[in-house]
Scaffold this active site. Sequence first.
Site, PDB file in Angstrom:
ATOM      1  N   HIS B  70       0.918  -1.287  -0.091  1.00 58.82           N
ATOM      2  CA  HIS B  70      -0.013   0.076   0.051  1.00 58.82           C
ATOM      3  C   HIS B  70       1.088   1.284  -0.027  1.00 58.82           C
ATOM      4  O   HIS B  70       0.821   2.037  -0.942  1.00 58.82           O
ATOM      5  CB  HIS B  70      -1.096  -0.115   1.276  1.00 58.82           C
ATOM      6  CG  HIS B  70      -1.578   1.349   1.598  1.00 58.82           C
ATOM      7  ND1 HIS B  70      -2.488   1.908   1.034  1.00 58.82           N
ATOM      8  CD2 HIS B  70      -1.174   2.074   2.740  1.00 58.82           C
ATOM      9  CE1 HIS B  70      -2.759   3.350   1.288  1.00 58.82           C
ATOM     10  NE2 HIS B  70      -1.963   3.089   2.520  1.00 58.82           N
ATOM     11  N   ASP B  99       7.334  22.784 -25.310  1.00 59.94           N
ATOM     12  CA  ASP B  99       7.395  21.524 -24.941  1.00 59.94           C
ATOM     13  C   ASP B  99       8.383  21.369 -23.892  1.00 59.94           C
ATOM     14  O   ASP B  99       9.124  22.227 -23.474  1.00 59.94           O
ATOM     15  CB  ASP B  99       7.651  20.433 -26.079  1.00 59.94           C
ATOM     16  CG  ASP B  99       6.893  19.090 -25.624  1.00 59.94           C
ATOM     17  OD1 ASP B  99       7.197  18.580 -24.504  1.00 59.94           O
ATOM     18  OD2 ASP B  99       6.334  18.364 -26.466  1.00 59.94           O
ATOM     19  N   TRP B 135       7.347  -0.203   4.120  1.00 60.15           N
ATOM     20  CA  TRP B 135       7.911   0.288   2.891  1.00 60.15           C
ATOM     21  C   TRP B 135       9.251   0.779   3.180  1.00 60.15           C
ATOM     22  O   TRP B 135      10.036   1.330   2.206  1.00 60.15           O
ATOM     23  CB  TRP B 135       6.905   1.499   2.568  1.00 60.15           C
ATOM     24  CG  TRP B 135       7.383   3.007   3.298  1.00 60.15           C
ATOM     25  CD1 TRP B 135       7.137   3.139   4.608  1.00 60.15           C
ATOM     26  CD2 TRP B 135       8.004   3.925   2.863  1.00 60.15           C
ATOM     27  NE1 TRP B 135       7.392   4.414   4.678  1.00 60.15           N
ATOM     28  CE2 TRP B 135       8.136   4.935   3.912  1.00 60.15           C
ATOM     29  CE3 TRP B 135       8.555   4.092   1.511  1.00 60.15           C
ATOM     30  CZ2 TRP B 135       8.655   6.310   3.641  1.00 60.15           C
ATOM     31  CZ3 TRP B 135       9.126   5.737   1.328  1.00 60.15           C
ATOM     32  CH2 TRP B 135       9.394   6.551   2.502  1.00 60.15           C
ATOM     33  N   SER B 162      13.137   6.220 -13.121  1.00 58.25           N
ATOM     34  CA  SER B 162      12.093   7.079 -14.160  1.00 58.25           C
ATOM     35  C   SER B 162      11.976   8.544 -13.462  1.00 58.25           C
ATOM     36  O   SER B 162      12.031   9.473 -14.181  1.00 58.25           O
ATOM     37  CB  SER B 162      10.616   6.376 -13.882  1.00 58.25           C
ATOM     38  OG  SER B 162       9.698   7.331 -13.926  1.00 58.25           O
ATOM     39  N   SER B 163      11.844   8.516 -12.157  1.00 56.71           N
ATOM     40  CA  SER B 163      12.081   9.908 -11.495  1.00 56.71           C
ATOM     41  C   SER B 163      13.082  10.479 -11.796  1.00 56.71           C
ATOM     42  O   SER B 163      13.103  11.764 -11.800  1.00 56.71           O
ATOM     43  CB  SER B 163      11.741   9.811  -9.858  1.00 56.71           C
ATOM     44  OG  SER B 163      11.171   8.672  -9.498  1.00 56.71           O
ATOM     45  N   HIS B 246      13.685  11.217   4.190  1.00 57.32           N
ATOM     46  CA  HIS B 246      13.038  12.609   4.685  1.00 57.32           C
ATOM     47  C   HIS B 246      13.037  13.528   3.514  1.00 57.32           C
ATOM     48  O   HIS B 246      11.960  14.073   3.264  1.00 57.32           O
ATOM     49  CB  HIS B 246      13.985  13.156   5.965  1.00 57.32           C
ATOM     50  CG  HIS B 246      12.817  13.959   6.627  1.00 57.32           C
ATOM     51  ND1 HIS B 246      11.970  13.595   7.194  1.00 57.32           N
ATOM     52  CD2 HIS B 246      12.903  15.334   6.469  1.00 57.32           C
ATOM     53  CE1 HIS B 246      10.967  14.737   7.752  1.00 57.32           C
ATOM     54  NE2 HIS B 246      11.792  15.740   7.194  1.00 57.32           N
ATOM     55  N   GLU B 248      12.425  12.719   0.511  1.00 53.06           N
ATOM     56  CA  GLU B 248      11.330  12.011  -0.078  1.00 53.06           C
ATOM     57  C   GLU B 248       9.911  12.850   0.229  1.00 53.06           C
ATOM     58  O   GLU B 248       9.003  12.956  -0.556  1.00 53.06           O
ATOM     59  CB  GLU B 248      11.264  10.570   0.330  1.00 53.06           C
ATOM     60  CG  GLU B 248      10.097   9.790  -0.582  1.00 53.06           C
ATOM     61  CD  GLU B 248       9.830  10.030  -1.884  1.00 53.06           C
ATOM     62  OE1 GLU B 248      10.836  10.055  -2.717  1.00 53.06           O
ATOM     63  OE2 GLU B 248       8.791   9.664  -2.534  1.00 53.06           O
ATOM     64  N   TYR B 250       9.329  15.535   1.421  1.00 53.10           N
ATOM     65  CA  TYR B 250       9.218  16.978   0.889  1.00 53.10           C
ATOM     66  C   TYR B 250       8.812  16.893  -0.526  1.00 53.10           C
ATOM     67  O   TYR B 250       8.195  17.927  -1.188  1.00 53.10           O
ATOM     68  CB  TYR B 250      10.191  17.821   1.281  1.00 53.10           C
ATOM     69  CG  TYR B 250      10.332  17.913   2.756  1.00 53.10           C
ATOM     70  CD1 TYR B 250       9.415  18.861   3.454  1.00 53.10           C
ATOM     71  CD2 TYR B 250      11.052  17.294   3.723  1.00 53.10           C
ATOM     72  CE1 TYR B 250       9.261  18.913   4.654  1.00 53.10           C
ATOM     73  CE2 TYR B 250      10.901  17.623   5.101  1.00 53.10           C
ATOM     74  CZ  TYR B 250      10.219  18.336   5.441  1.00 53.10           C
ATOM     75  OH  TYR B 250       9.738  18.439   7.087  1.00 53.10           O
ATOM     76  N   SER B 261      -0.493  27.475  -3.854  1.00 56.46           N
ATOM     77  CA  SER B 261       0.059  29.002  -4.077  1.00 56.46           C
ATOM     78  C   SER B 261      -0.326  29.603  -5.456  1.00 56.46           C
ATOM     79  O   SER B 261      -0.461  30.721  -5.720  1.00 56.46           O
ATOM     80  CB  SER B 261       1.830  28.955  -3.994  1.00 56.46           C
ATOM     81  OG  SER B 261       2.310  28.350  -2.735  1.00 56.46           O
ATOM     82  N   HIS B 295      15.695  11.825  12.799  1.00 54.38           N
ATOM     83  CA  HIS B 295      14.648  11.850  13.690  1.00 54.38           C
ATOM     84  C   HIS B 295      13.579  10.715  13.522  1.00 54.38           C
ATOM     85  O   HIS B 295      12.613  10.692  14.185  1.00 54.38           O
ATOM     86  CB  HIS B 295      13.915  13.279  13.732  1.00 54.38           C
ATOM     87  CG  HIS B 295      13.187  13.506  12.336  1.00 54.38           C
ATOM     88  ND1 HIS B 295      13.202  14.682  11.600  1.00 54.38           N
ATOM     89  CD2 HIS B 295      12.667  12.701  11.296  1.00 54.38           C
ATOM     90  CE1 HIS B 295      12.340  14.737  10.515  1.00 54.38           C
ATOM     91  NE2 HIS B 295      12.175  13.454  10.244  1.00 54.38           N
ATOM     92  N   HIS B 296      13.845   9.921  12.461  1.00 52.87           N
ATOM     93  CA  HIS B 296      12.942   8.776  12.286  1.00 52.87           C
ATOM     94  C   HIS B 296      13.417   7.526  12.911  1.00 52.87           C
ATOM     95  O   HIS B 296      12.817   6.501  12.981  1.00 52.87           O
ATOM     96  CB  HIS B 296      12.953   8.308  10.819  1.00 52.87           C
ATOM     97  CG  HIS B 296      12.241   9.284   9.864  1.00 52.87           C
ATOM     98  ND1 HIS B 296      10.859   9.364   9.670  1.00 52.87           N
ATOM     99  CD2 HIS B 296      12.696  10.489   9.284  1.00 52.87           C
ATOM    100  CE1 HIS B 296      10.588  10.279   8.924  1.00 52.87           C
ATOM    101  NE2 HIS B 296      11.874  11.058   8.520  1.00 52.87           N
ATOM    102  N   THR B 321       8.059  26.335   6.938  1.00 53.94           N
ATOM    103  CA  THR B 321       6.874  25.976   6.889  1.00 53.94           C
ATOM    104  C   THR B 321       5.744  26.928   7.319  1.00 53.94           C
ATOM    105  O   THR B 321       4.798  27.241   6.480  1.00 53.94           O
ATOM    106  CB  THR B 321       6.415  24.490   7.357  1.00 53.94           C
ATOM    107  OG1 THR B 321       7.863  23.507   6.940  1.00 53.94           O
ATOM    108  CG2 THR B 321       5.323  23.815   6.959  1.00 53.94           C
ATOM    109  N   LYS B 324       5.241  29.788   5.176  1.00 61.97           N
ATOM    110  CA  LYS B 324       4.308  29.476   3.956  1.00 61.97           C
ATOM    111  C   LYS B 324       2.836  29.447   4.504  1.00 61.97           C
ATOM    112  O   LYS B 324       2.123  30.326   3.813  1.00 61.97           O
ATOM    113  CB  LYS B 324       4.670  28.113   3.632  1.00 61.97           C
ATOM    114  CG  LYS B 324       6.139  27.886   2.422  1.00 61.97           C
ATOM    115  CD  LYS B 324       6.152  26.553   2.174  1.00 61.97           C
ATOM    116  CE  LYS B 324       6.783  26.673   0.823  1.00 61.97           C
ATOM    117  NZ  LYS B 324       6.068  27.197  -0.152  1.00 61.97           N
ATOM    118  N   ARG B 443       1.616   0.096  15.104  1.00 57.80           N
ATOM    119  CA  ARG B 443       1.402   0.048  13.986  1.00 57.80           C
ATOM    120  C   ARG B 443       1.946  -1.129  13.447  1.00 57.80           C
ATOM    121  O   ARG B 443       2.733  -1.862  13.912  1.00 57.80           O
ATOM    122  CB  ARG B 443       1.981   1.216  13.040  1.00 57.80           C
ATOM    123  CG  ARG B 443       3.497   1.100  13.370  1.00 57.80           C
ATOM    124  CD  ARG B 443       3.945   2.515  12.593  1.00 57.80           C
ATOM    125  NE  ARG B 443       4.169   2.539  11.371  1.00 57.80           N
ATOM    126  CZ  ARG B 443       5.119   3.258  10.451  1.00 57.80           C
ATOM    127  NH1 ARG B 443       6.113   3.798  11.287  1.00 57.80           N
ATOM    128  NH2 ARG B 443       5.152   3.136   9.345  1.00 57.80           N
TER     129      ARG B 443
END
Lengths: 199, 518
Positions: B70, B99, B135, B162-163, B246, B248, B250, B261, B295-296, B321, B324, B443
Amino acid sequence: MSEQTNKKTATRLLLVAVAMFGFGYALVPLYDLLCDVTGINGKTQRADVSETKNQKIIFDRIVKVEFTTMVNTNLPWQFKALQKKISVHPGELTTVKFLARNISDEVITGQAVPSVAPSKAANHFKKIECFCFTQQVLQPGEEKEMAVQFVVDSKLAPEVDTITLAYTFFNSAKNIKPAKTDTGSTKNQSVAVVVNNSK
Amino acid sequence: MSEAAHHRPTGLSRWLFTTNHKDIGTMYLIFAFMMAIIGALMSLVIRAELFEPGLQLVDPNFFNQMTTVHALVMVFGFIMPAFVGLANWMIPMMIGAPDMALPRLNNWSFWLLPPAATLLIISLFVPGGGPAAGWTLYPPLSIQGGMGMDFTILTVHMLGISSILGSINIIATILNMRAPGMNLMKMPLFVWTWLITAFLLLASIPVFAGAVTMLLTDRHFGTQFFDAAGGGDPVLFQHIFWFFGHPEVYILVLPAFGVISQVIPTFARKPLFGYSSMVFATAAIAFLSFIVWAHHMYTVGMPMAGELFFMYATMLIAVPTGVKVFNWVATMWQGSMTFETPMLFAIATVFTFTMGGVTGLMLALTPVDFQYHDTYFVVAHFHYVIVGGSVLGLFTAVYYWLPKWTGHMYSEGIGKLHFWLTMIGINLTFFPQHFSGLAGMPRRIPDYALQFAEFNMWSTYGAFLAVFSQLIFFYLVWKTVKGGTKATDQVWEGAEGLEWTVPSPAPYHTFETPPKVS
């Protein structure tokens, strides 16, 4: 905008990507280096006898050293420390004994991995001789006494009065798959967790 | 050149061989929507199992595969491709380019996705099942798993290529293809956030590719990067993973910030408040995202100095943040606001994302994180950020630009129905998880203690509501593609920017002669 410029930009950016791939790999030695220098991973220090011989023994300080042993699930061995703890003076050369026994009917090679807690003691726990320096081979049913010779460095931070040395013995054969990934065995494990949770 | 550019193949080969940014953008969006359905169905399996305590529907190993796949499908198959699709559609039109800079590469970036996704789905059906290590793919579990893990690793490689190609293309387009007069500080904010996101991708995805390559060689080629028995260290994987992981998050949310915006000024009929501070805040978030990864993993046993550093650095992210969020609020302040569906979604995004941000601050605090770690509180936090930030941001974008893409106005009534049902659904799903998490529900476990039953029941009702509400969205998009009131070129009264100067629907080729930007 010309195609040339775009290709040039793309090539440069591709180089960045390749460099970052390399950086991922560079993190491995960097991590080891950082752990070695700071001792934050509990990695112990290896020392020569000569290094420790001329260390002064500090008789008015006593440090307790405790020993913990673990065996990875892939290794059908029994493994224990012959003494649970010992009191030493910093600078004093000490030898302790561990006992391992192969309870399977196969010849198995094992590798012990040490770890020291608290981590600020790791750099000051120096091993001159250890069964973890090499792999250990045990015949079926064989029992083996193994020694560790160590010195607690006199530079050990004064607030540390207890050091724990933990060994985990692993099976050094490659590609052992523990409990096959069929759902049956994992199921049991998960159920065990669940039972644990709902108490 | 011009003859080739005007050639427009039809049928299947149009889609297979297309180098047109709008076609490729459409394919990205359709692919992302299909992946979203698959990922959502998996989440329903999870929620159905958790509807009540005990093991009812699936066996625990399959449950773990569901949580893992998932997440992988949603992150790499849905949200990232969806935003790349938006970038493809909108960036050339917003900067006045004909293009993307590298159209053939663009085609290839897209067509790597379907095989990668197929590989990941196949992994669920091989002996031993799909990846079940979460994941994050932490060893030793990911080293021990069956061949499903190898499928996953190769999937990650393909998606990663790809990315990377996609982000190279986006950077080259933005840097080289802007219309005359469109200098960097005149670019729409969506383009800015994508430029920064593309750099994040370029710097972080290769590190992840390296990490999974190490996993692969550990599994099959005798290396010992993460195997403690051979002198490796499983914690090393966590460091490398989160060095990618991390940034990722963002990558997932910055383009949504860009969308917000664009949308809020349109419907507040005021220019964006603090444009340049928005740009610098985005850049600051991107920079900080590379120095907060640990921090993870507060609970792995880091030294105190490390925990303090990562705690303060993480809390520092709240500053840009906050800039914003306050800028968006200030843009709305005293504006002549109207609440069409895109505006509703935009405001909701600001609201729910901020809630996720606040729980993020709680998790950043090392001492309390030891209680929250690996509980449903974390699940609630990142779903508020990712669903409440990225996914709602995607809906915002689709409603905002759909008239430009199709040439038709969507039905405002159905759009609002979709909005409200979605909002109720996701909040009902994720809000109770804060409480079950604080109370200690772990979890990634298919069963739980009795006292969490009510919270989980609400969560499950919410999840089914949120997922099935998307049928309304599908119907709305389908209907709008087929027909409806003709949209004007500008579509929205307050809309500004080059994309609103071309006809609706946007013709196959736009800005073949660059527009003049004053």
